[in-house]
Design an enzyme around this catalytic site. Structure first.
Site, mmCIF file in Angstrom:
data_model
loop_
_atom_site.group_PDB
_atom_site.id
_atom_site.type_symbol
_atom_site.label_atom_id
_atom_site.label_comp_id
_atom_site.label_asym_id
_atom_site.label_seq_id
_atom_site.Cartn_x
_atom_site.Cartn_y
_atom_site.Cartn_z
ATOM 1 N N HIS A 1 22.955 49.441 18.054
ATOM 2 C CA HIS A 1 24.344 49.896 18.143
ATOM 3 C C HIS A 1 24.976 50.028 16.760
ATOM 4 O O HIS A 1 24.704 49.248 15.865
ATOM 5 C CB HIS A 1 25.174 49.010 19.069
ATOM 6 C CG HIS A 1 25.339 47.579 18.640
ATOM 7 N ND1 HIS A 1 26.412 47.153 17.877
ATOM 8 C CD2 HIS A 1 24.588 46.485 18.868
ATOM 9 C CE1 HIS A 1 26.307 45.839 17.680
ATOM 10 N NE2 HIS A 1 25.201 45.411 18.258
ATOM 11 N N GLU B 1 29.093 48.731 21.772
ATOM 12 C CA GLU B 1 28.314 47.625 22.316
ATOM 13 C C GLU B 1 29.140 46.354 22.339
ATOM 14 O O GLU B 1 29.098 45.577 23.290
ATOM 15 C CB GLU B 1 27.043 47.420 21.474
ATOM 16 C CG GLU B 1 25.997 46.516 22.107
ATOM 17 C CD GLU B 1 26.053 45.064 21.644
ATOM 18 O OE1 GLU B 1 25.207 44.272 22.076
ATOM 19 O OE2 GLU B 1 26.961 44.704 20.864
ATOM 20 N N GLU B 2 29.904 46.148 21.268
ATOM 21 C CA GLU B 2 30.615 44.878 21.084
ATOM 22 C C GLU B 2 31.742 44.662 22.081
ATOM 23 O O GLU B 2 32.272 43.565 22.199
ATOM 24 C CB GLU B 2 31.171 44.781 19.657
ATOM 25 C CG GLU B 2 30.110 44.751 18.552
ATOM 26 C CD GLU B 2 29.264 43.472 18.554
ATOM 27 O OE1 GLU B 2 29.486 42.599 19.408
ATOM 28 O OE2 GLU B 2 28.364 43.367 17.702
#
Lengths: 329, 338
Positions: B60, B197-198
């Site tokens: 990512h 993603e985070e």
């Protein structure tokens, strides 16, 4: 049927390690179905050809368990949970690993018996003298489950992993009783990794694209001393799921299940489960959406090494699902 | 070094364009095709000499950061976190605005002014503020609500092997894919640089539905656990002990056979590896695994200390060993192909 249940529940099968269970199921059903296959994630799919719409029946093969994360100098093994493994149920219980090694769950000394039981303070003692000895038998990353034998109490049975091997047993029995009298093109799926996020049900439903789906799993009861209120009782029949934490079951499916039960005088009860959910939840949200419901086997002490169900309820579930499949929607 | 440049770029969830452009420019000559999808994922493809298996490696692009939420009359800025950041590591840190490099600091009372009870208490994020040296809201020239703000960290080498920087999670993975794309493989290979993603594995959600890989290997920068403590407990993964392999994390149980294959290759090639402590963290694999009819997934990660903070540390030999291992695994998957 109890013999099959015993075999199924005593098999080793935490999430991701469903092979043993699959083999048992395969042997039981292979001569009753048109074809079987194992998909990418390990779901075991049996097809019983029929002329009606595609129906998916699902029960999960995996059970809750542990995975080892660290071994200390003295050979005590720390672990993490696989699915809803509850520390409070686990003290001094026995854990068995894939290779058959058995250990006892111990707890670090605590100041007061009133302190909460924490996962991080538990360990597994396999009787090793030091890290090296333990590592040889149970390296980090080993999966384990409760070790407990099936017990037949007569009307009721006790075992680990009735969640959801009892569902598997119900579907195995349904398959045996259908004998070509189905109103559906039926796919019976023995799913993987339900306990870690309803995973196998999602991917198998994607592949099958059923028009309608039923999950078969256990549900809790409200009939034990001091239990939080719930209308489901052991021995009062198959539970037709109306709603749980994550799914509102398709009302037409609920209605149909109720009418089938009434028509064939199959004892049933309605399930509204406040916590927990089942494969139906992820099937429902697959692709363009799939109308889904669930038939549950009432169970006490779920996610412990001594789950308890009533064999008459099991029979009611088999009858209800079989009749449903033979009636059509 | 690619990792240095990638680490110094600013790109929190939703603000990955700078990182994406950097990667695009450099990977172009090694990829047969490139595409950016609706969520901003960069999908690079390298043809193979055989048709199967289709392998997908993914990392990512986004990092954790901050976003301006409020321009206050008194000249301070309210903000929120983008992704998981421990409030204790952000007080009194220098920040920079992604769009123009404007600097600011997260204000913190000096020790002299702290009341007794404040010493042991971490202020809530709503009590914190960014100070850009403005006298009042009239001084906020270019600053807008919604601006992304980043740790003002510069990559540097702090010892022969260890480097310091931000966003090793997951620019390490981005760098690995860029390095791997320079190699030749027999099978078709997707290199996916994902977004968001985070904040919940969001970019990856659409990846598995679009592409149809047979195997997925996620390349990550993962949190090292080797903190000094007298307690005899798990500290895995360690810095300097090689790539960390995932057995099970919060998002996924890795495909057993694929993991076994990776371990076998590491052993045969003499590459050090370690098993990451099970049950912690999660990656894009958690989403991709359950897309469509299901996908076989594994994770190979470079351990980094203090991730999600302004000062991650990484051992370059871990990076090298991860690259080596990933390369051999891909070669092997290619050789098995038809």
């Amino acid at each position: 049927m109890k013999k099959t249940i015993k075999k199924l529940t005593e098999a080793f099968g935490p999430s991701g390690f469903e092979n043993n269970v699959r083999k048992i199921v395969q042997k039981e059903i292979v001569s009753y179905v048109d074809s079987t296959k194992k998909d990418t994630l390990g779901n075991f799919i049996a097809h019983i050809k029929g002329k009606g719409p595609k129906l998916m029946l699902a029960a999960h093969m995996d059970e809750i368990g542990v995975v080892t994360s660290y071994i200390d100098k003295k050979g005590f093994i720390r672990f993490s949970n696989v699915g809803g493994f509850f520390p409070i149920h686990s003290l001094t219980a026995r854990i068995v690993f894939e290779n058959g090694v058995i250990g006892v769950i111990g707890e670090e000394g605590r100041k007061s018996m009133n302190d909460p039981i924490e996962m991080s303070k538990l360990y597994i003692d396999i009787g090793a003298g030091n890290r090296k000895e333990a590592e040889k038998l149970v390296p980090v990353g080993s999966f384990g489950t409760y070790q407990r034998e099936f017990v037949d109490l007569g009307k009721r049975i006790v075992s680990k992993a009735l969640d959801d091997r009892i569902g598997c047993a119900v579907l195995v029995e349904v398959i045996k009783r259908l004998k070509g009298k189905s109103k559906f093109d039926t796919y019976v799926v023995f799913t993987v990794q339900e306990e870690v996020g309803l995973k196998g049900a999602r991917t198998s439903a994607f592949g099958i694209e059923p028009k309608i789906a039923l999950a078969v799993d256990v549900t809790r009861t409200g009939d034990t001393p001091g239990a939080s209120k719930m209308a489901v009782e052991l021995g009062a029949g198959a539970a037709i799921k109306v709603k749980d934490r994550a799914i509102v079951c398709n009302p037409l499916i609920v209605k149909k299940l109720k009418s089938v039960a009434r028509k064939y005088k199959i004892p049933y009860q309605l399930e509204i489960l406040e916590r927990g959910t089942t494969d139906a939840t992820s099937i429902q949200l697959t692709k363009g959406g799939i109308p889904s419901g669930a038939v549950s086997i009432p169970s006490r002490y779920i996610h412990s090494c001594s789950e308890m169900v009533d064999i008459d309820d099991v029979e009611s579930c088999v009858q209800l699902i079989s009749k449903f499949v033979q009636t059509g929607i | 070094m690619l990792l240095e440049k990638l680490s110094n770029l600013d790109g929190a969830s939703g603000d990955e364009a700078r990182v994406r452009e950097f990667i695009q420019k450099r990977i172009r000559k090694y990829a047969d095709s490139m595409e950016i999808d609706a969520l901003g994922n960069l999908i690079c493809f390298k043809k193979g000499r055989v048709k199967k298996p289709i392998v997908l490696i993914a990392a990512h692009m986004d990092e954790v950061g901050f976003m301006v939420t409020e321009k206050r009359q008194n000249g301070t800025l309210g903000f929120s976190k983008v992704g998981g950041i421990d409030s204790r590591v952000i007080l009194a840190k220098t920040l920079r605005f992604g769009k123009n490099g404007t600097k600011g600091v997260i204000g913190a009372k000096p020790v002299h002014l702290l009341k007794k009870e404040e010493v042991t208490k971490i202020p809530g994020i709503d009590e914190m503020y960014i100070d850009v040296g403005a006298k009042s809201h009239k001084d906020f020239k270019d600053i807008e609500v919604g601006d992304y703000v980043y740790f003002d960290t510069c990559f540097e080498k702090i010892s022969a092997k260890v480097v310091k920087g931000k966003a090793f999670d997951d620019r390490a993975g981005c760098s690995l894919i860029m390095d791997l794309f320079k190699e030749k493989f027999r099978m078709p290979l997707y290199g996916v640089f994902s977004t968001q993603e985070e904040i919940g594995l969001r970019g990856a959600m659409v990846i598995g539905n679009r592409l149809r890989p047979d195997y997925v290997i996620i390349l990550e920068g993962t949190g090292a656990g080797d903190f000094p403590s007298k307690k005899d407990n798990s500290k895995s993964p360690f810095l300097g002990k090689g790539p960390a392999l995932t057995v099970m994390d919060k998002s996924m149980i890795a495909d057993k056979k694929l993991l076994e294959l990776i371990i076998k290759i590491a052993k045969r090639k003499g590459i050090p590896y370690q098993l990451k402590q099970p049950g912690i963290g999660g990656t894009d694999a958690g989403r991709i695994q359950i897309s469509r009819k299901g996908v076989k997934c594994a994770v190979i990660a470079v351990p980094a200390r203090y991730i999600h903070s302004p000062v991650c540390l990484m051992n370059l030999s871990d990076y090298g060993n991860t690259l080596k291992l990933a390369k051999f695994v891909l070669k092997r998957l290619g050789d098995s192909g038809k």
